[in-house]
Design a protein around this motif. Structure first.
Motif, PDB file in Angstrom:
ATOM      1  N   THR A 277     -37.791  30.589 -40.279  1.00 52.04           N
ATOM      2  CA  THR A 277     -37.321  30.965 -41.585  1.00 52.04           C
ATOM      3  C   THR A 277     -36.753  32.141 -41.614  1.00 52.04           C
ATOM      4  N   VAL A 278     -35.551  32.323 -42.271  1.00 51.13           N
ATOM      5  CA  VAL A 278     -34.728  33.344 -42.401  1.00 51.13           C
ATOM      6  C   VAL A 278     -35.536  34.599 -43.368  1.00 51.13           C
ATOM      7  N   ALA A 279     -35.515  35.885 -43.048  1.00 49.46           N
ATOM      8  CA  ALA A 279     -36.255  36.652 -43.857  1.00 49.46           C
ATOM      9  C   ALA A 279     -36.068  36.664 -45.450  1.00 49.46           C
ATOM     10  N   ALA A 280     -34.575  36.794 -45.695  1.00 48.75           N
ATOM     11  CA  ALA A 280     -34.147  36.465 -47.006  1.00 48.75           C
ATOM     12  C   ALA A 280     -34.526  35.312 -47.731  1.00 48.75           C
ATOM     13  N   VAL A 281     -34.413  34.196 -47.025  1.00 48.05           N
ATOM     14  CA  VAL A 281     -35.054  32.946 -47.939  1.00 48.05           C
ATOM     15  C   VAL A 281     -36.503  32.922 -47.968  1.00 48.05           C
ATOM     16  N   GLU A 282     -37.059  33.345 -47.053  1.00 48.07           N
ATOM     17  CA  GLU A 282     -38.698  33.579 -47.077  1.00 48.07           C
ATOM     18  C   GLU A 282     -39.022  34.591 -48.448  1.00 48.07           C
ATOM     19  N   GLU A 283     -38.379  35.645 -48.613  1.00 49.99           N
ATOM     20  CA  GLU A 283     -38.574  36.549 -49.587  1.00 49.99           C
ATOM     21  C   GLU A 283     -38.153  35.934 -51.024  1.00 49.99           C
ATOM     22  N   LYS A 284     -37.140  35.204 -50.877  1.00 49.03           N
ATOM     23  CA  LYS A 284     -36.967  34.479 -52.369  1.00 49.03           C
ATOM     24  C   LYS A 284     -37.782  33.487 -52.458  1.00 49.03           C
ATOM     25  N   HIS A 285     -38.296  32.816 -51.453  1.00 45.06           N
ATOM     26  CA  HIS A 285     -39.499  31.947 -51.657  1.00 45.06           C
ATOM     27  C   HIS A 285     -40.582  32.389 -52.152  1.00 45.06           C
ATOM     28  N   TRP A 286     -41.263  33.560 -51.767  1.00 47.38           N
ATOM     29  CA  TRP A 286     -42.348  34.320 -52.425  1.00 47.38           C
ATOM     30  C   TRP A 286     -42.051  34.844 -53.677  1.00 47.38           C
ATOM     31  N   ASN A 287     -40.928  35.469 -53.948  1.00 47.65           N
ATOM     32  CA  ASN A 287     -40.627  35.872 -55.389  1.00 47.65           C
ATOM     33  C   ASN A 287     -40.743  34.631 -56.369  1.00 47.65           C
ATOM     34  N   HIS A 288     -40.095  33.490 -56.127  1.00 46.90           N
ATOM     35  CA  HIS A 288     -40.261  32.383 -56.825  1.00 46.90           C
ATOM     36  C   HIS A 288     -41.732  31.997 -57.156  1.00 46.90           C
ATOM     37  N   PHE A 289     -42.637  32.023 -55.948  1.00 51.43           N
ATOM     38  CA  PHE A 289     -43.958  31.550 -56.267  1.00 51.43           C
ATOM     39  C   PHE A 289     -44.612  32.501 -57.075  1.00 51.43           C
ATOM     40  N   LEU A 290     -44.587  33.799 -56.554  1.00 54.77           N
ATOM     41  CA  LEU A 290     -45.354  34.793 -57.622  1.00 54.77           C
ATOM     42  C   LEU A 290     -45.131  34.839 -59.124  1.00 54.77           C
ATOM     43  N   GLN A 291     -43.825  34.471 -59.486  1.00 54.65           N
ATOM     44  CA  GLN A 291     -43.517  34.253 -60.818  1.00 54.65           C
ATOM     45  C   GLN A 291     -43.981  33.114 -61.347  1.00 54.65           C
ATOM     46  N   ASN A 292     -44.317  32.258 -60.735  1.00 52.20           N
ATOM     47  CA  ASN A 292     -44.744  31.001 -61.222  1.00 52.20           C
ATOM     48  C   ASN A 292     -46.263  31.298 -61.217  1.00 52.20           C
TER      49      ASN A 292
END
Length: 728
Positions: A277-292
């Motif tokens: 997993t690319v670090a930028a993609v993982e960071e974007k994934h976590w930000n989306h989850f936390l907002q939800n």
């Protein structure tokens, strides 16, 4: 300060304090008391007011030696932790047996006059007992072994937020206990590795909190849930601009997936797994989850079809509970408390529940980040409440020695309440911080239960009555007190090697605890120089008792091990570790002599073919030459011998050695063994120069005019001189 008016009319102020007229019998009595105190080494010094300590020492025959400007110094030192609080001097004076200033009698004035006179008589004597509010008030390095102080040096490893956060991680080297069972997990945001660890912990806690939220909201019936989901779906078009939303069950699947990954990491099942997993993609994934997660838990949004995941969420939480002792106190809001390590008395402490807000607050002060002063700690979201109000426990303990570690635990403590009802939706400090220095600025809320005391304090007896009403009175002696004692001992064990301790010192500490719903105590912090301010009826009774009992342990037990210690009980005394006796330097070497190995056949052949020859200390070529050699100076003989080796470099470069031939080498070795060997049998008596060590001379092979080749052979320790004429 007294004013003197001379004849010229000018007024001069004298800096000498005015003393009352001393009667002869009073002076005589004071001198006798002062001489006895000096002889028995009972001279003390107090920095600050501390009237209970002063009265307790004077009752034991001690005489006070006042330091210059002690009153001005106490104003700045008296409350490093509780600076704005009154120390309850009037209340404490009554408890100590001294009447209030407002209605002093003649007898009290007489006693004060005697104490003032005694202090003046011992002003040049040595102090044997120091009581100060801070450990830097006295330079402990200048103290004698018989001088007692109430502080140790370098106690920061357990009395500061950063020190406690770091040192409790080393408990595994001292005890089998797990610090996560009594100390909420904590991180230093100034350290890069701990900052990343905190971010991972926040995300993982968000996943487990979401699973808890799903389980807790599943208590409603399925029909009611379906009706609500349908109503919310119909109203979705009307509430597009509002924060209310309905999320798919994918957010639950994501939380379950990350919890399973966490369990795999603990079980080391991820060693052979390659993550691409690319670090930028993982960071974007976590930000989306936390907002939800924020929308579902904080804003009240719903998850469509969450009832189908209830059983899976329960099973995952059971597995997480086995490896996470703090899962019960985490709650569902993921609240963390941020503490600036350079401040005290609750200043700068805030509670937050969003990751981006926490990091932004810490990054706003780069100086504190650089010094690793920011500490973030998991907040206990589900503490034990008294009538819906949060509280914490102040517990005293005393350390009288660090080797062996000796800990005394006070039998009584007191509770400090918040002025506002407890709520995880309101993160204001008036709700979550129970420090008296914070709560004294707020008025009790009207929504708070009326049975909570207005002065926001309870004694442990009042709390036991509350537990009795709930049918859990026995838990105090079987769970709460032992848990606090173990937490204190484990904390001191991790800092034992770092404290600068001395035998004639002691120190009183105040530990703050919170209780979970199961009455398990959780350590928050340890305070050096705990406040003794009598701000309520509870503290007016307990604070003087703690100080007097401290003197009983420190002074009375020194002469009588069976002396009464008041409310202090010995809970831990480490077995003494005797240092090894120093016997001085006594080194020796054991072993056998290593003999020089005999040369092999190959080594003998190489040595015979080597062009370097060894000269003996004295060489005889003929009887005539021996006489000449005897009388020849050493420098001349050395010059003749080395004549061939000191030729110009140009001539040596012109002479090229002939190519080696096996047949020629065999002939030379045969000639060497066939020569006549002359052994030296005695030393010429007329030779006045002492024998010298054999020297090795390099004689170039070939060429005309070369001196005779000289070789030394060492066989069985005897030196053999070989004389050989060079072939023409």
């Amino acid at each position: 300060m007294s004013a003197v008016t001379p004849a010229n009319g000018k007024v001069h102020c004298s800096i000498t304090p005015s003393l009352p007229a001393a009667r002869p019998n009073k002076v005589k009595t004071a001198k006798a008391l002062a001489e006895k105190a000096v002889k028995m080494q009972k001279v003390f010094t107090i920095v600050g007011r501390y009237p209970v300590i002063r009265a307790g020492l004077q009752a034991r025959g001690w005489v006070e030696r006042q330091l210059p400007n002690a009153g001005q110094e106490s104003a700045s030192h008296q409350g490093d932790r509780e600076k704005d609080e009154d120390d309850g001097t009037a209340v404490v004076d009554n408890a100590a047996g001294i009447k209030d200033r407002g209605d002093e009698s003649a007898e009290a004035e007489n006693i004060n006059d005697i104490y003032s006179l005694l202090s003046r008589l011992v002003r040049n004597e040595r102090t044997y007992f120091y009581w100060t509010p801070r450990n830097d008030s006295i330079d402990w390095r200048t103290l004698r072994p018989d001088q007692v102080t109430n502080h140790y040096t370098n106690t920061g490893p357990f009395t500061t937020k950063v020190g406690l956060c770091v040192n409790l991680r080393n408990l595994k080297w001292f005890d089998t206990a797990d610090p996560d069972t009594f100390f909420p997990r904590c991180y230093r945001l100034g350290a890069e590795d701990e900052r990343h660890a905190f971010i991972d912990d926040f995300r993982r806690t968000a996943c487990s909190s979401l699973l808890k939220h799903v389980v807790e909201t599943s208590t409603r019936t399925k029909g009611a849930q379906d009706e609500k989901d349908k109503a919310e779906s119909n109203a979705q078009g009307q509430t597009r601009n509002s924060t209310f939303r309905i999320f798919s069950a994918a957010v639950i699947s994501t939380a379950l997936h990350h919890c399973q990954e966490f369990l795999n990491i603990l079980a080391h099942s991820d060693i052979d797994v390659t993550v691409k997993t690319v670090a930028a993609v993982e960071e974007k994934h976590w930000n989306h989850f936390l907002q939800n997660y924020y929308m579902v838990v904080h804003k009240g949004a719903s998850i469509r079809g969450s009832a189908e995941f209830v059983s899976r969420c329960k099973a995952m939480l059971v597995r997480m509970q086995e490896v996470c002792p703090q899962l019960d106190i985490d709650g569902v809001n993921n609240i963390w408390i941020i503490k600036p390590g350079a401040m005290s008395r609750g200043r700068g402490i805030v509670c937050m529940n969003r990751l981006e807000d926490i990091l932004a607050l810490v990054d706003s002060d780069r100086a504190m980040v650089k010094d690793s002063k920011w500490v973030v700690q998991k907040y206990l979201e589900r503490p034990l409440l008294v009538k819906g109000t949060k509280f914490d426990v102040r517990q005293w303990f005393l350390v009288t020695d660090w080797n062996p570690l000796t800990v005394w635990f006070y039998r009584e403590c007191y509770l400090r309440f918040s002025t506002q009802p407890y709520s995880t939706k309101n993160l204001d400090s008036s709700v979550h911080l129970c420090n008296n220095s914070i709560q004294k600025h707020f008025q009790p809320s009207r929504e708070r239960h009326p049975s909570v005391p207005k002065d926001n304090m309870w004694s442990c007896s009042d709390f036991k009555t509350f537990l009795q009403q709930q049918g859990r009175e026995s838990k105090w002696e079987t769970l709460v007190v032992p848990g606090m004692q173990q937490a204190v001992v484990h904390t001191l064990q991790t800092a034992q090697e770092k404290v600068e301790h001395r035998k004639a010192s002691f120190e009183l500490y105040g530990a703050d605890f919170m209780l979970g719903n199961d009455l398990r105590p959780w350590l928050l912090e340890v305070n050096a120089s705990p406040t003794m301010a009598c701000t309520s009826v509870v503290t007016a009774r307990l604070c003087p008792s703690v100080q007097l009992d401290t003197l009983r342990v420190v002074l009375d037990r020194r002469n009588n091990p069976n002396a009464y210690t008041g409310g202090f009980q010995l809970i831990y005394k480490q077995p003494a570790v005797e240092p090894p006796q120093f016997l001085g330097v006594n080194l020796f070497v054991e072993g056998t002599h290593i003999r020089r190995p005999k040369p092999t056949i190959r080594r003998q052949r190489l040595a015979s073919a080597r062009p370097c020859l060894t000269q003996s200390s004295r060489v005889h070529t003929s009887p005539e030459q021996s006489e000449t050699t005897t009388t020849m100076p050493t420098s001349v003989r050395r010059t003749n011998i080395c004549e061939s080796t000191q030729q110009p470099r140009s001539l040596q470069e012109k002479r090229q050695p002939t190519p080696p031939s096996p047949r020629r080498d065999q002939q030379k070795r045969t000639e060497v063994h066939s020569v006549n060997v002359v052994f030296e049998q005695r030393v010429i008596e007329s030779h006045s120069e002492p024998r010298r060590r054999p020297q090795r001379l390099c004689v170039r092979r070939g060429g005309s005019g070369a001196p005779p080749a000289l070789r030394n052979f060492s066989a069985e320790g005897a030196t053999v001189s070989v004389i050989k004429q060079a072939r023409k």
